[in-house]
Scaffold this motif. Structure first.
Motif, PDB file in Angstrom:
ATOM      1  N   LYS A 127      52.697  18.140  40.466  1.00  0.00           N
ATOM      2  CA  LYS A 127      51.772  19.252  40.305  1.00  0.00           C
ATOM      3  C   LYS A 127      50.339  18.745  40.208  1.00  0.00           C
ATOM      4  O   LYS A 127      50.023  17.889  39.374  1.00  0.00           O
ATOM      5  CB  LYS A 127      52.120  20.070  39.061  1.00  0.00           C
TER       6      LYS A 127
ATOM      7  N   ARG B 203      44.610  21.765  44.787  1.00  0.00           N
ATOM      8  CA  ARG B 203      45.894  22.006  44.131  1.00  0.00           C
ATOM      9  C   ARG B 203      47.038  21.691  45.093  1.00  0.00           C
ATOM     10  O   ARG B 203      46.893  21.760  46.315  1.00  0.00           O
ATOM     11  CB  ARG B 203      46.028  23.460  43.684  1.00  0.00           C
TER      12      ARG B 203
ATOM     13  N   ASP C 280      55.183  21.974  43.214  1.00  0.00           N
ATOM     14  CA  ASP C 280      54.758  21.637  41.852  1.00  0.00           C
ATOM     15  C   ASP C 280      55.848  20.916  41.066  1.00  0.00           C
ATOM     16  O   ASP C 280      55.558  20.108  40.186  1.00  0.00           O
ATOM     17  CB  ASP C 280      54.329  22.906  41.097  1.00  0.00           C
TER      18      ASP C 280
ATOM     19  N   ARG D  64      46.278  20.070  39.880  1.00  0.00           N
ATOM     20  CA  ARG D  64      45.273  21.101  39.649  1.00  0.00           C
ATOM     21  C   ARG D  64      43.966  20.376  39.315  1.00  0.00           C
ATOM     22  O   ARG D  64      43.801  19.859  38.210  1.00  0.00           O
ATOM     23  CB  ARG D  64      45.670  22.041  38.491  1.00  0.00           C
TER      24      ARG D  64
ATOM     25  N   PRO E 216      52.416  25.617  45.315  1.00  0.00           N
ATOM     26  CA  PRO E 216      53.348  25.930  44.222  1.00  0.00           C
ATOM     27  C   PRO E 216      54.787  25.484  44.472  1.00  0.00           C
ATOM     28  O   PRO E 216      55.478  25.067  43.540  1.00  0.00           O
ATOM     29  CB  PRO E 216      53.244  27.453  44.124  1.00  0.00           C
ATOM     30  N   LYS E 217      55.230  25.507  45.733  1.00  0.00           N
ATOM     31  CA  LYS E 217      56.617  25.126  46.021  1.00  0.00           C
ATOM     32  C   LYS E 217      56.874  23.640  45.798  1.00  0.00           C
ATOM     33  O   LYS E 217      58.034  23.209  45.719  1.00  0.00           O
ATOM     34  CB  LYS E 217      56.984  25.518  47.453  1.00  0.00           C
TER      35      LYS E 217
END
Length: 270
Positions: A84, A74, A80, A86, A77-78
């Motif tokens: 992004k 992944r 994404d 996954r 998050p910062k």
């Protein structure tokens, strides 16, 4: 091939026409778990771009004692909002010789989606494949013939950990067959000998070094632009992976391990 996980799995290409079967699987065990930090070269700085995890569990599959290999990647998050990622990979192979039985890739990378499944039938020398990506939009179902040893992208990394590099000379190519997106490719890694490697925490390890010839695609230009360092011990854990991509470089560093079959990795300067 757009994912961090594919980067670590070394999607590579060759003109060799044969593959080596694995006589016995010895380098890992159920309960093993390995984590990596992925860094991206953005201009003159390196940023923490993502993380990757690999794990092994016991499983049963159609009467076989098997291992269930898991891979997860992944973006942080910062990041994404930029791109992004996954990615989830699952593979099942026999415990003794790591013969692939089943593979599933379910990945989401920006707007690009992939959902591929393979069922391996060694007796019929056929792979039943279901291949989907969001560029083509339609799922393709087909039977892929093979008449030699073959690996999916997840079982391939565990296969490589079982290679006995003592039997190879520096610069020698080690070929194997890989199925990617429903197509079988003849591949290799190039053994580059042994080297002492210093990690970001300043610990130094004895390593085995090899390079990979990359498939030209959306991230890679093609060419032998990936280098991998694995521990020179029975575990053969990849410590560092670096690769040139079309815009900059990507590096992955080992972050943590647990459940290793032969105990913790030992640096030269603990």
């Amino acid at each position: 091939m757009k994912s961090f996980l594919f980067l670590i799995l070394s999607i590579i290409f060759s003109f060799n026409t044969w593959a080596q079967c694995l006589e016995q699987s010895t380098a890992y065990q159920a309960g093993e778990e390995i984590w990596y930090d992925v860094k991206y070269n953005w201009g003159v700085i390196w940023v923490d771009a993502g993380e990757v995890m690999f794990a092994v569990e016991d499983a049963k599959w159609e009467g076989y004692d098997a291992h269930w290999f898991k891979g997860y990647g992944r973006s942080m998050p910062k990041w994404d909002w930029v791109y992004k990622v996954r990615d989830t990979f699952d593979a099942i192979g026999t415990q003794e010789q790591l013969k692939p039985l089943y593979f599933h890739r379910n990945t989401s990378e920006g707007s690009y989606k992939v959902n591929n499944k393979y069922w391996f039938d060694k007796e019929k020398e056929t792979i039943k494949a279901e291949v989907y990506n969001s560029d083509d939009e339609e799922k393709i179902k087909k039977n892929v013939p093979f008449n030699d040893c073959i690996w999916d992208v997840l079982s391939a990394i565990y296969y490589a950990r079982n290679l006995d590099f003592k039997s190879y000379s520096s610069e020698e190519k080690i070929p194997f067959n890989l199925i990617v997106d429903g197509k079988v490719h003849n591949l290799y890694v190039r053994y580059l000998g042994k080297e002492k490697l210093e990690m970001p925490d300043e610990k130094v390890y004895n390593t085995i070094k090899f390079s990979a010839l990359l498939v030209e695609g959306t991230i890679f230009d093609g060419g032998e632009d990936m280098t991998v360092w694995v521990t020179d011990d029975k575990n053969k854990i990849p410590l560092k992976v670096q690769a040139k991509i079309q815009v900059g470089w990507v590096k992955a560093f080992l972050k943590s391990t647990k459940g290793l079959k032969y105990g913790a990795i030992t640096p030269l300067n603990p």
